[in-house]
Design a protein around this motif. Structure first.
Motif, PDB file in Angstrom:
ATOM      1  N   ASP A  52      -4.641  -5.726   1.458  1.00  0.00           N
ATOM      2  CA  ASP A  52      -3.290  -5.364   1.906  1.00  0.00           C
ATOM      3  C   ASP A  52      -2.739  -6.422   2.857  1.00  0.00           C
ATOM      4  O   ASP A  52      -1.599  -6.889   2.711  1.00  0.00           O
ATOM      5  CB  ASP A  52      -3.361  -3.996   2.600  1.00  0.00           C
ATOM      6  CG  ASP A  52      -1.990  -3.445   2.965  1.00  0.00           C
ATOM      7  OD1 ASP A  52      -0.972  -4.043   2.565  1.00  0.00           O
ATOM      8  OD2 ASP A  52      -1.939  -2.414   3.655  1.00  0.00           O
ATOM      9  N   GLU A  53      -3.534  -6.830   3.821  1.00  0.00           N
ATOM     10  CA  GLU A  53      -3.063  -7.800   4.813  1.00  0.00           C
ATOM     11  C   GLU A  53      -2.909  -9.198   4.225  1.00  0.00           C
ATOM     12  O   GLU A  53      -2.012  -9.943   4.626  1.00  0.00           O
ATOM     13  CB  GLU A  53      -4.008  -7.823   6.007  1.00  0.00           C
ATOM     14  CG  GLU A  53      -3.937  -6.532   6.832  1.00  0.00           C
ATOM     15  CD  GLU A  53      -4.756  -6.597   8.104  1.00  0.00           C
ATOM     16  OE1 GLU A  53      -5.667  -7.456   8.186  1.00  0.00           O
ATOM     17  OE2 GLU A  53      -4.480  -5.800   9.020  1.00  0.00           O
ATOM     18  N   GLN A  88      -6.907   1.283  -5.796  1.00  0.00           N
ATOM     19  CA  GLN A  88      -6.883   1.297  -4.331  1.00  0.00           C
ATOM     20  C   GLN A  88      -7.135  -0.105  -3.782  1.00  0.00           C
ATOM     21  O   GLN A  88      -8.043  -0.807  -4.232  1.00  0.00           O
ATOM     22  CB  GLN A  88      -7.962   2.254  -3.805  1.00  0.00           C
ATOM     23  CG  GLN A  88      -7.930   2.486  -2.312  1.00  0.00           C
ATOM     24  CD  GLN A  88      -6.744   3.333  -1.881  1.00  0.00           C
ATOM     25  OE1 GLN A  88      -6.276   4.180  -2.638  1.00  0.00           O
ATOM     26  NE2 GLN A  88      -6.251   3.104  -0.680  1.00  0.00           N
ATOM     27  N   ARG A 134      -3.922 -13.332   7.370  1.00  0.00           N
ATOM     28  CA  ARG A 134      -5.241 -13.586   6.766  1.00  0.00           C
ATOM     29  C   ARG A 134      -5.113 -14.748   5.794  1.00  0.00           C
ATOM     30  O   ARG A 134      -4.127 -14.844   5.055  1.00  0.00           O
ATOM     31  CB  ARG A 134      -5.759 -12.358   6.022  1.00  0.00           C
ATOM     32  CG  ARG A 134      -6.253 -11.228   6.922  1.00  0.00           C
ATOM     33  CD  ARG A 134      -6.847 -10.125   6.085  1.00  0.00           C
ATOM     34  NE  ARG A 134      -7.268  -8.982   6.852  1.00  0.00           N
ATOM     35  CZ  ARG A 134      -8.530  -8.717   7.188  1.00  0.00           C
ATOM     36  NH1 ARG A 134      -9.500  -9.551   6.834  1.00  0.00           N
ATOM     37  NH2 ARG A 134      -8.828  -7.622   7.864  1.00  0.00           N
ATOM     38  N   SER A 176      -8.057  -2.612  -0.461  1.00  0.00           N
ATOM     39  CA  SER A 176      -8.714  -2.605   0.845  1.00  0.00           C
ATOM     40  C   SER A 176      -7.723  -3.080   1.907  1.00  0.00           C
ATOM     41  O   SER A 176      -6.669  -3.659   1.586  1.00  0.00           O
ATOM     42  CB  SER A 176      -9.925  -3.534   0.833  1.00  0.00           C
ATOM     43  OG  SER A 176      -9.502  -4.890   0.689  1.00  0.00           O
ATOM     44  N   LEU A 177      -8.044  -2.842   3.177  1.00  0.00           N
ATOM     45  CA  LEU A 177      -7.199  -3.327   4.259  1.00  0.00           C
ATOM     46  C   LEU A 177      -7.081  -4.847   4.196  1.00  0.00           C
ATOM     47  O   LEU A 177      -5.993  -5.398   4.411  1.00  0.00           O
ATOM     48  CB  LEU A 177      -7.774  -2.901   5.609  1.00  0.00           C
ATOM     49  CG  LEU A 177      -7.050  -3.447   6.845  1.00  0.00           C
ATOM     50  CD1 LEU A 177      -5.602  -2.972   6.888  1.00  0.00           C
ATOM     51  CD2 LEU A 177      -7.787  -3.048   8.116  1.00  0.00           C
ATOM     52  N   GLU A 178      -8.162  -5.531   3.882  1.00  0.00           N
ATOM     53  CA  GLU A 178      -8.126  -6.991   3.795  1.00  0.00           C
ATOM     54  C   GLU A 178      -7.171  -7.448   2.706  1.00  0.00           C
ATOM     55  O   GLU A 178      -6.372  -8.377   2.906  1.00  0.00           O
ATOM     56  CB  GLU A 178      -9.526  -7.544   3.519  1.00  0.00           C
ATOM     57  CG  GLU A 178      -9.557  -9.058   3.417  1.00  0.00           C
ATOM     58  CD  GLU A 178     -10.966  -9.594   3.155  1.00  0.00           C
ATOM     59  OE1 GLU A 178     -11.103 -10.829   3.007  1.00  0.00           O
ATOM     60  OE2 GLU A 178     -11.909  -8.792   3.093  1.00  0.00           O
ATOM     61  N   TYR A 237      -1.223  -1.413  18.711  1.00  0.00           N
ATOM     62  CA  TYR A 237      -1.770  -2.438  17.822  1.00  0.00           C
ATOM     63  C   TYR A 237      -2.051  -3.728  18.583  1.00  0.00           C
ATOM     64  O   TYR A 237      -1.372  -4.061  19.550  1.00  0.00           O
ATOM     65  CB  TYR A 237      -0.779  -2.738  16.694  1.00  0.00           C
ATOM     66  CG  TYR A 237      -0.346  -1.525  15.933  1.00  0.00           C
ATOM     67  CD1 TYR A 237      -1.145  -0.979  14.939  1.00  0.00           C
ATOM     68  CD2 TYR A 237       0.873  -0.904  16.217  1.00  0.00           C
ATOM     69  CE1 TYR A 237      -0.733   0.139  14.231  1.00  0.00           C
ATOM     70  CE2 TYR A 237       1.286   0.220  15.523  1.00  0.00           C
ATOM     71  CZ  TYR A 237       0.479   0.740  14.536  1.00  0.00           C
ATOM     72  OH  TYR A 237       0.881   1.860  13.850  1.00  0.00           O
ATOM     73  N   SER A 276       0.807  -1.221   0.000  1.00  0.00           N
ATOM     74  CA  SER A 276       0.000   0.000   0.000  1.00  0.00           C
ATOM     75  C   SER A 276       0.841   1.273   0.000  1.00  0.00           C
ATOM     76  O   SER A 276       0.309   2.373  -0.141  1.00  0.00           O
ATOM     77  CB  SER A 276      -0.938   0.012   1.210  1.00  0.00           C
ATOM     78  OG  SER A 276      -0.200  -0.114   2.419  1.00  0.00           O
ATOM     79  N   PRO A 324       0.685  -9.288  10.202  1.00  0.00           N
ATOM     80  CA  PRO A 324      -0.679  -9.615   9.791  1.00  0.00           C
ATOM     81  C   PRO A 324      -0.835 -11.113   9.541  1.00  0.00           C
ATOM     82  O   PRO A 324       0.148 -11.824   9.320  1.00  0.00           O
ATOM     83  CB  PRO A 324      -0.836  -8.830   8.494  1.00  0.00           C
ATOM     84  CG  PRO A 324       0.546  -8.792   7.918  1.00  0.00           C
ATOM     85  CD  PRO A 324       1.482  -8.722   9.095  1.00  0.00           C
TER      86      PRO A 324
END
Length: 468
Positions: free
Chosen positions: A273-274, A267, A248, A269-271, A325, A194, A246
């Protein structure tokens, strides 16, 4: 210059006879293995001679910069274009007001150990201290390599990006400099998809690896090429500076789609990216295992908080802080994914948030498998925790939840050639911790037993663990 006795006495931080004996007789003379730092290898290779005290002591030191800003000193005396001596004089004015900040201890330890200056630094003494230290810096005894030798440093491990040529490390290796200077592979710029500069970075990685990076697989191929290159040049460590590890679940098709989406400048999403970070970190960590490397994770920093000043001065200029975090669940899942394949290599976990000390101190116990002494390490207090209270809290958490006897000890994590007294600082703290408990009867007054552990923490464990 007239010498005035300061608070940095022989017994500094050593509160009883047990602590004093442990330090003087067992810890103080042990060599230093600085297994993680950010010293510039070009300055070691070229044996840089610093022009003055500001250049070696204040330039690049965001600890000092933050203190000076807090004290109300204008930025021109910090990172600006004010003359070097004026910058130092402003720092001198601020030093007395750093009482109880570790800077006060470090400042006077460094003045005494490197320059044999016993004066307290303040507005009245700053000019004389600057002139005396600057004069010494012009002699061969104060070149970069000489300063390293002066502190009895046996090993230095710097930190480089995969695109680095390692030319300076090769030059050092082929010189007559006796200190081993190795490197750690830090591929974060290839991981954090990202980042605004990610595509630009891929172009650089492609060029240096001679791999056309047009897919996730080719990205892995390029990183493998650079891993091989680093290994050929003596690298046996990796390092990652992440907010958190992370984890996932993902499919190979998903990761390829995410990569192509980023290539198209869309772009994520956070999902997404992780998932991508999970995939590439697992790939890299399996590569480290196959090569017999050690992996390091520096966790918990919240970086570049001040957007305005980061735009003006750039990253790593003093605008970072401790993050809050969630660490435990995803870190455990990540380590478990590697361990389930028996591909979890030696691992060091560094924690920036002290509220997570016990989390990491217990986490390492989940993945010690009896194959290697201290395979999983809870690393020394770093950055904001690199001070008396932070070190003590880390040592106590590790003692209570694991085996302090297996701990690999201190590192500088520093860009400064004047930072090696931090090893002395750490050793005095460790000796005092054990010495206090010996005096209270909480530990046996058995110097053969306790001193062995002190020497192991100071040097022996790191020597065995890293095998430089």
């Amino acid at each position: 210059m007239i010498k005035n006795k300061t608070f940095i006495t022989d017994d500094f931080l050593l509160e009883n006879k047990f602590a004093q004996r442990l330090y003087y007789d067992y810890a103080s003379e042990m060599p230093i293995i600085d297994y993680h730092c950010h010293l510039p290898p070009d300055e070691i290779a070229n044996n840089r001679q610093f022009e003055n005290l500001t250049k070696i002591w204040n330039d690049g030191d965001h600890y000092k910069w933050r203190a000076m800003r807090t004290f109300g000193i204008d930025e021109k005396y910090i990172t600006g274009n004010a003359p070097d001596k004026e910058k130092f004089l402003e720092w001198g004015k601020a030093v007395p007001y750093t009482l109880r900040n570790p800077l006060y201890h470090w400042t006077h330890l460094e003045l005494k150990r490197y320059f044999d200056i016993d004066l307290l630094l303040n507005a009245d003494t700053a000019s004389d201290i600057y002139e005396e230290a600057t004069a010494k810096l012009q002699t061969s005894e104060y070149s970069c390599q000489s300063l390293i030798k002066k502190m009895n440093v046996e090993v230095i491990c710097t930190t480089e990006d995969p695109i680095d040529s390692l030319d300076h490390h090769v030059k050092i290796k082929n010189s007559d400099f006796n200190t081993t200077v190795s490197t750690a592979f830090r591929p974060d710029k290839a991981i954090v998809i990202s980042n605004d500069t990610y595509l630009e970075y891929l172009e650089k990685l492609s060029a240096v690896s001679n791999v056309n990076i047009d897919s996730y697989k080719s990205l892995c191929d390029a990183l493998s090429v650079r891993l091989d290159y680093f290994a050929e040049n003596g690298c046996t460590l990796s390092d990652h500076g992440l907010s958190y590890v992370p984890f996932r679940a993902f499919t190979d098709a998903e990761i390829e789609n995410i990569f192509q989406k980023r290539k198209e400048k869309k772009q994520l999403s956070l999902e997404e990216d992780e998932k991508f970070q999970t995939a590439i970190l697992l790939f890299l960590c399996e590569q480290y295992h196959s090569r017999g490397w050690i992996q390091q994770f520096h966790l918990g920093a919240l970086r570049n908080n001040n957007a305005r000043m980061t735009r003006i001065l750039g990253p790593d200029t003093g605008w970072d802080s401790i993050g809050d975090y969630s660490q435990a669940r995803t870190l455990s899942s990540f380590l478990n994914a590697l361990d389930s394949k028996d591909k979890l290599t030696k691992t060091i976990l560094y924690n920036l948030n002290p509220s997570d000390n016990e989390v990491l101190a217990t986490m390492i116990g989940n993945y010690n498998d009896g194959k290697v002494k201290g395979k999983m390490q809870f690393g020394s207090g770093w950055w904001f925790m690199d001070q008396k209270d932070g070190m003590t809290r880390q040592l106590n958490a590790l003692s209570n939840m694991g085996l302090i006897s297996c701990f690999i000890g201190m590192l500088t994590d520093s860009r400064s050639f004047l930072s090696y007294p931090r090893h002395e600082y750490f050793r005095r703290i460790v000796c005092n911790l054990f010495g206090q408990e010996m005096q209270r009867g909480e530990l046996p007054q058995d110097f053969e037993l306790v001193a062995q552990i002190i020497q192991d923490i100071s040097y022996n464990n790191a020597k065995e663990y890293f095998k430089f």
